[in-house]
Design an enzyme around this catalytic site. Structure first.
Site, short mmCIF file in Angstrom:
data_model
loop_
_atom_site.label_atom_id
_atom_site.label_comp_id
_atom_site.label_asym_id
_atom_site.label_seq_id
_atom_site.Cartn_x
_atom_site.Cartn_y
_atom_site.Cartn_z
N TRP A 1 1.13 -1.66 0.38
CA TRP A 1 0.21 -0.10 -0.34
C TRP A 1 0.93 1.34 -0.21
O TRP A 1 0.37 2.34 -0.33
CB TRP A 1 -0.88 0.09 1.16
CG TRP A 1 -1.89 -0.75 0.98
CD1 TRP A 1 -2.34 -2.10 1.55
CD2 TRP A 1 -2.96 -0.80 -0.23
NE1 TRP A 1 -3.20 -2.87 1.06
CE2 TRP A 1 -3.49 -2.01 -0.08
CE3 TRP A 1 -2.71 -0.14 -1.01
CZ2 TRP A 1 -4.93 -2.81 -0.84
CZ3 TRP A 1 -4.56 -0.26 -2.14
CH2 TRP A 1 -5.21 -1.51 -1.75
N ASP B 1 -0.99 6.83 7.19
CA ASP B 1 -1.53 5.63 6.82
C ASP B 1 -2.40 4.94 7.48
O ASP B 1 -1.71 3.79 8.12
CB ASP B 1 -1.78 5.03 5.00
CG ASP B 1 -2.94 4.38 4.57
OD1 ASP B 1 -3.70 4.06 5.87
OD2 ASP B 1 -2.72 3.64 3.66
N LYS C 1 -12.14 -2.50 8.20
CA LYS C 1 -11.34 -2.85 9.19
C LYS C 1 -11.75 -2.66 9.76
O LYS C 1 -12.25 -4.33 10.82
CB LYS C 1 -9.72 -2.55 8.49
CG LYS C 1 -9.87 -1.92 7.30
CD LYS C 1 -9.41 -2.77 6.40
CE LYS C 1 -8.38 -3.12 5.40
NZ LYS C 1 -8.20 -3.73 4.24
#
Length: 410
Positions: free
Chosen positions: A115, A206, A231
């Site tokens: 990511w 992030d 999540k």
């Protein structure tokens, strides 16, 4: 038709507490006794405005977010923020340093997984400044090409005056996470970050796959923290932003100086001035997130979930190590860099991975297949995965190892 719920170890969208889903089902029909369902009600109704304000308050109190930072709600997931952070922070940098050319501006990226690599490539694609790799963890991996570690602090090479410094706290695909122990060399190196002349840090975190699972170190020093909700705290469709107020800049003024124009719905200033209601937000995801946060608070907040997360991760990693000793499993991540949220490992032997997945599904456990880019097994231990769920998986792993070992020795 299935009449009972399975245990969902998927990496996202992830499992949600059953009590929350049951309450949300009622809200779909009648939100806050309005007689209108949450998916139908106006986002400017007094009931919803009060609700979203409470969601903000729950995040602020549980994470201890200081008044120097605004909490915003938007759409597009974490991936959209790969673009938004670049556009907003380069606009800020243009206002602070209008004399610099694009080649003289730099954005630092810490690459520890798939990511953060995607975020770097987006920054490079957008331009407006040089995208610099301050750290590439692949150089320190066992095979030289994989993301399997967090390197020590002296391996970072930050630029002296970055427009932004980006890192991904937990890499969902690769199972790599910064250590929460500030004395560990695998923690994020907050103490060596270069500061602006004002003393502020242009730091972007992030936290999509670890948000609200444990406290965020040095939260007040971040310029921007962002997280997709899907999540730990809600369904897909909601992204939470924590933005330091000096980063709520006039992007149109920056554009007049030559910065890339920022779409209004990506402008942090627009979101803040509209109190996250500039356009119609994701009402249902915000509602479910609010219910999750209320439940978190009732259970003891981050202290409760941090302790729970540690116990769950320790149990699964112990089962992986036991399988390694028997030649059945193989962990992927180097010691000290292992994620609490996403445990990644291989099942050794021809057809063994398929047998492991099929056996797990037979006993009511799904979502264990690793990401298509790396394969293997991925166990996602988000907040709503209970300790009992984890214990059931660990028991299955032990049974699989025992049977596989017996088969090999026969």
């Amino acid at each position: 038709m299935t009449t009972s719920r399975v245990i969902n170890f998927g990496a996202g969208p992830s499992t949600l507490p059953q009590s929350v889903l049951e309450k949300a089902a009622q809200g779909l029909l009648n939100f806050e006794d309005t007689g209108i369902g949450i998916a139908e009600i106006s986002h400017r109704s007094k009931e919803f405005v009060a609700f979203i304000s409470n969601v903000e308050a729950l995040i602020r109190s549980q994470l201890n977010v200081p008044p120097t930072h605004s909490i915003l709600f938007t759409q597009g997931g974490g991936t959209t923020q790969f673009s938004a952070v670049v556009l907003n922070l380069l606009a800020r940098h243009k206002l602070l340093h209008p004399e610099l050319t694009d080649d003289e501006r730099v954005m630092d990226y810490v690459l520890t997984g798939s990511w953060s690599k995607k975020a770097f490539l987006e920054a490079k694609r957008l331009g407006g400044a040089r995208a610099n790799i301050a750290l590439d963890a692949r150089k320190y991996s066992k095979d030289g090409v994989s993301f399997d570690n967090v390197p020590p602090h002296d391996e970072y090479a930050f630029s002296p005056a970055s427009a932004l410094i980006y890192y991904c706290e937990n890499e969902t695909i690769d199972g790599v996470q910064f250590s929460p122990d500030p004395s560990a060399q695998t923690s994020f190196p907050f103490t060596i970050l270069p500061r602006e002349r004002s003393g502020l840090l242009p730091l972007v975190g992030d936290h999509s796959s670890s948000f609200m699972s444990r406290p965020i170190p040095h939260l007040s020093e971040h310029a921007v923290i962002f997280a997709g909700a899907q999540k730990n705290i809600g369904p897909a469709g909601l992204t939470v932003l924590i933005v330091r107020q000096d980063c709520l800049v006039d992007v149109d003024a920056a554009a007049k100086l030559g910065a890339t124009p920022v779409p209004l719905c990506l402008s942090y200033k627009t979101l803040a001035e509209g109190r996250s209601l500039y356009n119609t937000p994701s009402l249902l995801p915000i509602y479910i997130t609010g219910l999750v946060l209320e439940r978190m608070q009732e259970l003891g907040g981050l202290a409760y979930f941090e302790a729970l997360g540690r116990r769950k991760a320790e149990k699964v990693y112990a089962a992986v190590r036991a399988g390694e000793e028997r030649g059945v499993f193989q962990g992927k991540v180097q010691a000290g860099s292992c994620s609490w949220m996403n445990v990644i490992f291989n099942v050794l032997g021809s057809g063994a991975e398929s047998r492991f997945l099929a056996g797990a599904e037979k006993v009511g456990m799904k979502g264990l297949k690793g990401h298509r880019s790396v394969g293997g097994i991925r166990v996602s231990l988000y907040n709503a995965v209970t300790e009992a769920d984890t214990d059931k998986l660990v028991d299955y792993m032990k049974e699989f190892v025992s049977e596989a070992s017996s088969f090999c020795s026969a």
